[in-house]
Design a protein around this motif. Structure first.
Motif, PDB file in Angstrom:
ATOM      1  N   GLN A 113      29.039 -30.916 -28.102  1.00 13.37           N
ATOM      2  CA  GLN A 113      28.959 -31.625 -26.816  1.00 13.37           C
ATOM      3  C   GLN A 113      29.323 -30.721 -25.648  1.00 13.37           C
ATOM      4  N   TRP A 114      30.148 -29.723 -25.899  1.00 14.10           N
ATOM      5  CA  TRP A 114      30.687 -28.877 -24.830  1.00 14.10           C
ATOM      6  C   TRP A 114      29.770 -27.718 -24.445  1.00 14.10           C
ATOM      7  N   HIS A 115      28.756 -27.423 -25.251  1.00 11.20           N
ATOM      8  CA  HIS A 115      27.939 -26.221 -25.046  1.00 11.20           C
ATOM      9  C   HIS A 115      26.750 -26.506 -24.122  1.00 11.20           C
ATOM     10  N   HIS A 116      26.652 -25.715 -23.050  1.00 12.01           N
ATOM     11  CA  HIS A 116      25.556 -25.855 -22.086  1.00 12.01           C
ATOM     12  C   HIS A 116      25.028 -24.468 -21.733  1.00 12.01           C
ATOM     13  N   GLU A 117      23.779 -24.442 -21.283  1.00 11.72           N
ATOM     14  CA  GLU A 117      23.191 -23.180 -20.831  1.00 11.72           C
ATOM     15  C   GLU A 117      22.632 -23.389 -19.436  1.00 11.72           C
ATOM     16  N   MET A 118      23.054 -22.522 -18.516  1.00 15.68           N
ATOM     17  CA  MET A 118      22.649 -22.642 -17.115  1.00 15.68           C
ATOM     18  C   MET A 118      21.369 -21.844 -16.862  1.00 15.68           C
ATOM     19  N   ALA A 119      20.782 -22.130 -15.695  1.00 12.74           N
ATOM     20  CA  ALA A 119      19.536 -21.459 -15.277  1.00 12.74           C
ATOM     21  C   ALA A 119      18.417 -21.698 -16.278  1.00 12.74           C
ATOM     22  N   THR A 120      18.342 -22.929 -16.783  1.00 14.05           N
ATOM     23  CA  THR A 120      17.308 -23.270 -17.766  1.00 14.05           C
ATOM     24  C   THR A 120      16.325 -24.305 -17.230  1.00 14.05           C
ATOM     25  N   ARG A 127      22.427 -29.353 -11.663  1.00 18.48           N
ATOM     26  CA  ARG A 127      22.657 -27.999 -11.142  1.00 18.48           C
ATOM     27  C   ARG A 127      21.818 -26.939 -11.846  1.00 18.48           C
ATOM     28  N   GLY A 128      20.834 -27.362 -12.652  1.00 21.08           N
ATOM     29  CA  GLY A 128      19.915 -26.398 -13.251  1.00 21.08           C
ATOM     30  C   GLY A 128      20.250 -25.966 -14.651  1.00 21.08           C
ATOM     31  N   GLY A 129      21.084 -26.734 -15.365  1.00 22.49           N
ATOM     32  CA  GLY A 129      21.460 -26.378 -16.726  1.00 22.49           C
ATOM     33  C   GLY A 129      20.993 -27.406 -17.736  1.00 22.49           C
ATOM     34  N   THR A 130      21.245 -27.124 -19.012  1.00 25.04           N
ATOM     35  CA  THR A 130      20.813 -27.998 -20.110  1.00 25.04           C
ATOM     36  C   THR A 130      21.915 -28.099 -21.152  1.00 25.04           C
ATOM     37  N   HIS A 131      22.080 -29.292 -21.691  1.00 20.85           N
ATOM     38  CA  HIS A 131      23.035 -29.489 -22.780  1.00 20.85           C
ATOM     39  C   HIS A 131      22.344 -29.094 -24.090  1.00 20.85           C
ATOM     40  N   THR A 132      22.300 -27.809 -24.342  1.00 16.11           N
ATOM     41  CA  THR A 132      21.638 -27.323 -25.556  1.00 16.11           C
ATOM     42  C   THR A 132      22.487 -27.538 -26.806  1.00 16.11           C
ATOM     43  N   GLY A 133      23.774 -27.797 -26.622  1.00 19.57           N
ATOM     44  CA  GLY A 133      24.638 -28.040 -27.765  1.00 19.57           C
ATOM     45  C   GLY A 133      24.268 -29.283 -28.544  1.00 19.57           C
ATOM     46  N   ILE A 134      23.439 -30.136 -27.952  1.00 13.76           N
ATOM     47  CA  ILE A 134      23.000 -31.339 -28.663  1.00 13.76           C
ATOM     48  C   ILE A 134      22.227 -30.975 -29.926  1.00 13.76           C
TER      49      ILE A 134
END
Length: 267
Positions: free
Chosen positions: A135-142, A123-130
């Motif tokens: 594990q729960w942190h994501h950023e959309m429109a990336t 859906r256009g996001g990234t698991h940047t919390g890695i």
């Protein structure tokens, strides 16, 4: 401060029941589409709990408080106003959790996190919390969307969390009344076998003795002791009608009536 678009209420900690927001309508649709897809996956595998947003936009007061208490809380916190949760400059970060049927919150399992990362990327996001152990942190429109969001994603999610009550099954039709043995009784005498018949809806009594026939007729509703003369064909037709009534109402054919039919045919 950027615009605010709802992605639902949190069930996490001190944010329980607090509406969460992101910075654009497109990001809101992306997040809600991730939730819709995740919830469908949960449902298909029989798992309990709905995906929800623990925290999205974060006020600057909250950012400052979290930073000041980061060692006490034991959490990784970005310096004030640098987080992608920041409500002034960004607002595209999402921390996901699971809301249970009783309203409580839990973390995702390893299997659930793996599925979540996959859905977020589609859906256009990234698991940047890695990059910092979340594990729960994501950023959309990336990144580019592999799948466009559902235009009615908010409605889908709302129906998942608060499904419409099932439509009650229609009340069964009452069973058709079964005629009593003596209802709508007709009386006749075969012109060949001289048998006196009392024809009911489900039964047919036959006797060769007039005294018995008269007694039977008096004991039933109908035309009393009057026995109309009938040809064997007329008698057989009435007997077959009774057999048809029995079958239509779920009863077996009467062996006695079959014998009466055979006697009339042989006459």
């Amino acid at each position: 401060m950027v615009a605010r678009f709802s992605v639902g209420k949190s069930s996490y900690g001190d944010l329980r029941g607090v509406e969460q927001f992101v910075m654009s309508a497109r990001i809101a649709l992306q997040v809600l589409s991730v939730i819709a897809d995740f919830n469908a996956w949960q449902r298909d595998r029989g798992a309990i709990g709905f995906l929800s947003v623990n925290e999205a936009m974060r006020s600057r007061v909250r950012q400052s408080a979290l930073w000041a208490n980061r060692f006490i809380l034991g959490v990784a916190v970005a310096p004030p106003f640098t987080s992608r949760h920041d409500e002034v400059l960004h607002g595209n970060a999402i921390d996901f959790g699971i809301t249970m049927p009783d309203g409580s919150n839990r973390a995702l399992t390893a299997e659930e996190f793996a599925k979540l990362h996959e859905l977020v990327e589609a859906r256009g996001g990234t698991h940047t919390g890695i990059n910092f152990g979340e594990q729960w942190h994501h950023e959309m429109a990336t990144r580019a969307e592999l799948l466009p969001p559902y235009p009615n994603a908010a409605e889908i999610v709302a129906n998942d969390v608060n499904p419409a009550p099932p439509t009650p099954a229609p009340a069964p039709n009452p069973p058709a009344p079964i005629p009593s043995e003596g209802s709508d009784m007709r009386h006749g005498q075969s012109s060949k076998t001289r048998t006196y018949y009392d024809f009911g809806e489900l039964t047919a009594r036959g006797t060769g003795r007039k005294a018995h026939a008269v007694a039977n007729a008096k004991a039933t509703r109908g035309i009393g002791t009057l026995y109309r003369r009938m040809t064997p064909t007329q008698v057989i037709d009435l007997l077959e009608d009774i057999q048809t009534n029995r079958v239509d109402l779920g009863f077996p054919r009467s062996a006695q009536i079959d014998k009466q039919i055979a006697n009339e045919k042989a006459a």
